[in-house]
Write an enzyme that holds these catalytic residues in place. Structure first.
Site, PDB file in Angstrom:
ATOM      1  N   GLU A  28      27.149  36.006 -33.026  1.00 45.72           N
ATOM      2  CA  GLU A  28      28.492  36.447 -32.603  1.00 45.72           C
ATOM      3  C   GLU A  28      28.581  37.937 -32.354  1.00 45.72           C
ATOM      4  O   GLU A  28      29.196  38.386 -31.393  1.00 45.72           O
ATOM      5  CB  GLU A  28      29.534  36.042 -33.656  1.00 45.72           C
ATOM      6  CG  GLU A  28      29.937  34.580 -33.608  1.00 45.72           C
ATOM      7  CD  GLU A  28      28.875  33.674 -34.194  1.00 45.72           C
ATOM      8  OE1 GLU A  28      27.985  34.200 -34.891  1.00 45.72           O
ATOM      9  OE2 GLU A  28      28.944  32.456 -33.966  1.00 45.72           O
TER      10      GLU A  28
ATOM     11  N   HIS B 232      36.568  26.424 -40.388  1.00 46.84           N
ATOM     12  CA  HIS B 232      36.964  25.864 -39.100  1.00 46.84           C
ATOM     13  C   HIS B 232      38.467  25.701 -38.995  1.00 46.84           C
ATOM     14  O   HIS B 232      38.952  24.978 -38.130  1.00 46.84           O
ATOM     15  CB  HIS B 232      36.315  24.482 -38.914  1.00 46.84           C
ATOM     16  CG  HIS B 232      34.827  24.518 -38.720  1.00 46.84           C
ATOM     17  ND1 HIS B 232      33.967  24.973 -39.688  1.00 46.84           N
ATOM     18  CD2 HIS B 232      34.052  24.161 -37.665  1.00 46.84           C
ATOM     19  CE1 HIS B 232      32.714  24.877 -39.254  1.00 46.84           C
ATOM     20  NE2 HIS B 232      32.741  24.393 -38.025  1.00 46.84           N
TER      21      HIS B 232
END
Lengths: 326, 376, 453
Positions: free
Chosen positions: A62, A131
């Protein structure tokens, strides 16, 4: 005005396609966004249409994705980064806050950072850890970033395009629980500017304010309240940085009471900021203190407790009751 | 850590200035032979001038004119050699110690001074042609490697490299240090660079110290070997040998720009000064070590080499005078620097107008006007 | 060429002081820019300080071994070049410090890295006396909109009796308080005096003979009505009154909505089912009450035959009601009206009106009045300057009551508004007295509940 009914994810897809068609230097980058079309299928079909130099399946890193997006912006591109899930943005946090947010300022305006970072966020999909988070406060708190969160497919369609067109970095928060929510999309005419808030339901007794997936819950709460004889006005904030206080203050000055609802933990949150500002600017209109309904200040729990953790219509109505008791 | 006698080392000038190429240096000799005397003199002048500038800047900090100064003292050869190898169309991503890289490309030394004086975070506009595509300093270690890689990806996507015409093909060189090499961003930058075959040179100046932490803590094995792990050619060079530094950089840049993908270079050198003016090296390293590296000084080495090639004493005197004048000019101009306006704080936070920023700027202006001595 | 002073810089990002370890120069030494002047020791390290100036060392201002604060002067160098002036270094705000004659005092403000401590100076202008209200209402429970209302109406929240369920002051509480405060300066009703009347001697003044009336014009286009009977008596009374008592009229408008509401309630009340109730009843009670507060309106100026004068102050009210009758204007009065209950007064008014209308008011009914009400409202008039009934000192005109725009709670609303006017004998009553009297009458019309004393 002709509109098309489509799910939120498809509206994003259409908006991305429109932006990529209009400007050949708009690039999509992220994990699994090319062949797979993204784990939520938001980028489905785009690599096939625009090629793998415009839709990049990046390495799994990321910080690397955001850092190279910055370099691409320096080289004249308009990268649209997808972070696969809210909980995975943190490795990129340094590139976002130390670099992306500050490069324009560091260059005294000589460099623009037209980078969009799309992040699916929020709960209600029964997911595992990392999540289902709501990290918007970290980004709204960072000067130099713009932060928005559409709540409807129509807003998704237009706001993604406006975010891409912005010369500033935009954190684009997509309420993942709404990806399959269908709504009418007017592809001909934009309804609102990127950073505008909007009154989505008129009422007289209490103003309910929120963003993203919570807007639906606010509307549900308002409908229930109506059956009890309480008239609620609902405001969709849409932009978390900057926040458009106009409609919010107009509403509070009429109703005198406000409740802010958010999935995020309440301590030091966007709701806290809105409450403080409304207190400051609409002080003499307030019949009751602004009340926040938030996630609890604990790490997001396992999915079985998600329903208790996340504010629902009842929690919102409890706050409405408290407000009306003043 | 990388032993100085590693067989992979490329060096042509021994510490005493003798021309003594190592085995690995053989392939670079044509590039060095192609240099004219004037080029060599330029290299020497570059190093002497920047060292004088660097010393003056350190003095300015000691005189209260700068908040901080990170000296490049000792690393002149690695920086001069690499920057002189870059072509006009190339893009340079420094860390925060590559002063001669910036000034050689056209950045006004005062713009570097302004950063350290607290007048600006950036200092110069990389898109202004007179700055020679030199990016501003990056203080978060290693971050610039990702930006350089992303830039390189942009060059690939736009077809600005790999055409086979070295006068047009653009390349990127990014500078970082042994300390930064441990950062995750550097690793990710190399991953992306090799996936997308960027026209990029990762130029690692191993100056042996990351503030007080020796390079052995950053890496068990030689740093240059990491490059191979990513699939890219990796070269070890004596960073105190300006000729070798030049040659390896030139070859790496030209291969990268031609479409070969990224290259890595580890330049062995030494941070002769402190990390910055806030640091005290006496606390963590020995004067013996410093002296041993002083005997391998890059400027002394080049001077000896030039003398051996017949350079006149007057040349060296001229260079010294030029350096002194350059440094004094910086000193004078530093003392003349003005201040900042409060509005400077608000002007560039965003490219597009931002209501919260505008509101706060207005508020501050009214607040200041209401104070004693304020102007309405 | 001048003497420059070098101040100890912060050489390590936030250092506050350093110890002078060793001077490398002595007074009189020639130094060039960048020559090392001194070695200092900071919390972080040993540091050599290079000279910012060229020139001759003047004075060493701190001895070896001494710890010096960042910003303090440590050495002077004479004959220094202006361009090497270290005082053009950064001030605390990143701006060049203005050169001052005595740089030593300006020490801390001159250099970059000036340290993190030191005295604080404030540029904030002392605020002018804060509005007293800042702390006055602390402790009062009231919502923000109520606080604003209180401030707008000039109400001190601490004085307001709270009626909210949580003990908070409500909007209504504030409004009610404001109305009382604005209308009533002193709502105390004085106790009934012990004597029925007392006399105030008046200093003698020359009396003025009334002017002879002009003769009536010759007939033809005009009708001549002989004046006799009631009209004659009325006329001469008017003349006597008008030309003897200096008449002054004052008036005020008032929101009489509550009077109208009270009248409506009384009308609907079983207690008043058999009696006429009208705003005149409330007006009558108001006049009686107000007369007790300003007794001089209920007095009479008496010219004695020996030329002296006195004022008879009556502590009873024989309330005259001017009545238009078939015989002419009559003013019968209700004797001792102050003793009547509301119902009794209503009855008395009704009877008086009926009697007068039937032309049966007796002379005794018309004698002894102490104050009069004339109702011109029935004619649609708002106000007038009525002639005082002879033998009295004041007469109140009751105007019409009708809906007019009025400001209530900051908004314009239709209310029942009326004008209370009256004429007074200025020999007996001064402006403040007559004004207070009219104001008191108006107060009752605005808030009849004040009668519940």
């Amino acid at each position: 005005m002709t509109t098309t009914a489509m799910p939120f994810a498809k509206a994003l897809n259409a908006g991305l396609r429109a932006a990529m068609t209009a400007d050949d230097h708009v690039l999509l980058m992220g994990e699994d966004i090319g062949k797979l079309g993204g784990v939520f299928r938001v980028t489905e079909g785009l690599q096939a249409e625009f090629g793998d130099r415009r839709v990049l399946d990046t390495p799994l890193a990321e910080s690397g994705i955001v850092g190279t997006a910055i370099g691409l912006a320096m080289a004249g591109f308009r990268p649209v980064v997808e972070i696969q899930f809210d909980g995975f943005v943190f490795p990129a946090f340094d590139q976002i806050t130390s670099q992306l947010a500050k490069l324009t300022n560091r260059h005294e305006g000589a460099l623009r950072m037209p980078v969009v970072i799309r992040i699916p966020y929020g709960g209600h999909i029964g997911a595992v850890e990392h999540h289902q988070e709501s990290p918007e406060a970290y980004f709204a708190h960072t000067p130099g970033l713009r932060v928005v969160s559409p709540s409807t497919p129509n807003d998704a369609y237009w706001m993604i395009q406006d975010a891409i067109a912005s010369p500033d970095p935009v954190i684009f928060l997509e309420p993942k629980a709404k990806y399959w929510l269908k709504g009418e999309v007017d592809e001909a005419e934009r309804a609102l500017p990127l950073h505008a808030s909007r009154i989505v339901r008129r009422g007289t007794d209490v103003t309910l304010v929120g963003h993203g997936a919570m807007v639906t819950t606010l509307l549900q709460a308002a409908a229930l309240a109506e059956s009890e004889g309480t008239s609620c006005e609902v405001v969709d904030v849409r932009s978390l940085s900057p926040i458009d206080y106009g409609p919010i203050l107009d509403s509070v000055r009429r109703t005198g009471r406000m409740v802010y609802a958010q999935e995020a933990p309440g301590n030091v949150s966007v709701g806290s900021e809105v409450a403080a500002t409304v207190m400051e600017r609409a002080f003499f209109a307030l019949e009751s203190p602004v009340i926040r309904v938030s996630g609890f200040d604990v790490p997001f729990p396992p999915a079985k407790l998600e329903g208790i953790y996340l504010p629902d219509a009842d929690r919102i109505l409890e706050a409405v009751d408290r407000a009306l008791a003043y | 850590m990388t032993p100085p006698d590693d067989p992979a080392l490329v060096r042509v000038l021994a510490a005493d200035g003798t021309f003594a190429p190592t085995p690995e240096a053989e392939r670079y000799l044509p590039l060095i032979d192609a240099l004219a005397d004037a080029d060599l003199e330029t290299f020497y002048r570059d190093m002497v001038v920047v060292r004088a500038f660097d010393r003056q800047a350190t003095n300015l900090q000691r005189q209260g004119q700068l908040a901080l100064w990170p000296p490049s003292f000792g690393q002149e050869a690695a920086q001069v050699g690499s920057v002189r190898a870059a072509r006009a169309q190339d893009h340079l991503f420094p860390s925060y110690r590559e002063h001669v890289v910036a000034t050689t490309r056209g950045v006004d030394p005062i713009d570097i001074i302004r950063v350290m004086r607290g007048l600006t975070h950036g200092g110069w506009d990389p898109t202004d042609p007179r700055n020679g595509n030199t990016r501003i300093y990056t203080l978060v270690l290693g971050s610039q490697t990702l930006h350089a890689t992303g830039f390189g990806m942009g060059l690939v996507f736009d077809g600005r490299c790999g055409t086979g015409d070295p006068t047009r093909d653009e390349a990127v060189i990014v500078y970082y240090g042994d300390g930064a090499s441990s950062q995750g961003d550097v690793h990710e930058a190399m991953v992306f660079a090799n996936t997308y075959r960027t026209p990029e040179v990762f130029f690692l100046q191993n100056n042996q110290w990351a503030i007080s932490v020796p390079v052995a803590t950053q890496s068990r094995g030689p740093l240059y070997r990491r490059g191979a792990g990513y699939g890219m050619p990796s070269t070890l060079v004596d960073g105190n040998d300006v000729l070798a530094s030049y040659a390896v950089s030139k070859l790496a840049l030209d291969e990268a720009r031609a479409g070969d993908g990224p290259h890595a270079i580890e330049a062995l050198t030494y941070r002769m000064g402190a990390h910055t003016t806030s640091d005290d090296p006496t606390k963590y390293r020995t004067s013996d070590e410093e002296e041993s590296w002083a005997r391998r000084d890059p400027i002394a080495r080049m001077r000896a080499h030039l003398r051996s090639r017949g350079a006149a004493a007057s040349f060296f005197d001229e260079v010294d005078a030029e350096a002194a004048a350059y440094a004094d000019d910086v000193r004078v101009r530093t003392n003349e620097l003005g201040g900042l306006e409060a509005s400077d704080m608000f002007a560039y936070a965003y490219s597009d107008a931002h209501p919260l920023v505008q509101e706060q700027e207005r508020w501050l202006a009214e607040y200041e006007a209401a104070l004693e001595g304020g102007v309405a | 060429m001048s003497t420059q002073t070098f101040h100890l810089p912060d050489v390590g990002e936030g250092l506050t002081e350093a110890e002078i370890v060793q001077w490398r120069v002595a007074p009189g030494d020639r130094v060039e820019v960048n020559d090392v002047l001194v070695e200092i020791e900071t919390a972080k390290s040993l540091v050599e300080l290079p000279s910012p100036f060229s020139g001759t060392v003047g004075e060493l201002l701190a001895p070896e071994g001494q710890t010096v604060t960042v910003g303090a002067a440590i050495i002077t160098i004479a004959g220094a070049d202006a361009e090497a002036d270290a005082s053009s270094g950064l001030s605390a705000h990143g701006e060049p410090a203005a050169p001052t004659p005595s740089e030593d005092e300006a020490a801390g403000a001159v250099l970059v890295g000036y340290g993190t401590g030191g005295a604080v100076t404030s540029r904030r202008k002392r605020p002018a006396a804060r509005a007293a209200a800042v702390t006055a209402s602390v402790g009062v429970v009231a919502k923000p909109p109520v606080r604003k209302l209180a401030r707008d109406l000039g109400v001190d929240l601490a004085q307001v009796a709270p009626s909210g369920p949580a003990g908070e002051v409500t909007r209504d509480d504030v409004v009610a308080h404001a109305q009382q405060a604005s209308v009533f300066r002193n709502i105390a009703t004085p106790a009934a005096p012990a004597v029925r009347e007392h006399t105030i001697p008046v200093a003698p003044v020359a009396s003025v003979a009334p002017a002879a009336p002009a003769s009536a014009p010759a007939g033809g286009r005009e009708e001549t009505i002989p004046v006799k009977g009631v009209r004659k008596a009325t006329a001469s009374g008017m003349v006597r009154s008008a030309y003897t008592a200096p008449h002054v009229s004052v008036w005020t408008d008032v929101d009489a909505t509550r009077t109208m509401e009270l009248v409506k309630r009384l009308k609907a009340s079983p207690d008043f089912a058999d009696v006429k109730v009208s705003p005149l009843l409330i007006m009558a009670r108001a006049v009686i009450w107000a007369a007790r507060r300003t007794p001089m309106v209920n007095a009479a100026w008496i010219d004695n035959e020996d030329g002296s004068a006195e004022i008879h102050v009556r502590n009873y009210v024989n309330l005259g009601i001017a009545a238009a009758t078939p015989r002419g204007l009559l003013v019968p009065n209700i004797k001792d009206a102050q003793d009547l209950s509301m119902r009794e007064l209503a009855r008395a008014l009704e009877k008086l009106t009926l009697t007068a209308r039937e032309g049966r008011s007796t002379p005794a009914d018309q004698q002894g009045g102490t104050i009069t009400i004339t109702n011109i409202g029935v004619f649609g008039m708002d106000a007038g300057t009525p002639i005082i009934n002879p033998g009295e000192s004041g007469i109140v005109a009751m105007g019409t009551i009708r809906q007019k725009p009025w400001v209530v709670d900051g908004e314009v609303r239709p209310r029942f508004v009326t004008t209370v006017s009256g004429s007074f004998d200025h020999r007996v009553i001064d402006g403040d007295g007559m004004s207070r009297f009219i104001a008191d009458v108006a107060s009752i019309l605005e808030e009849p509940a004040l009668l519940l004393d």
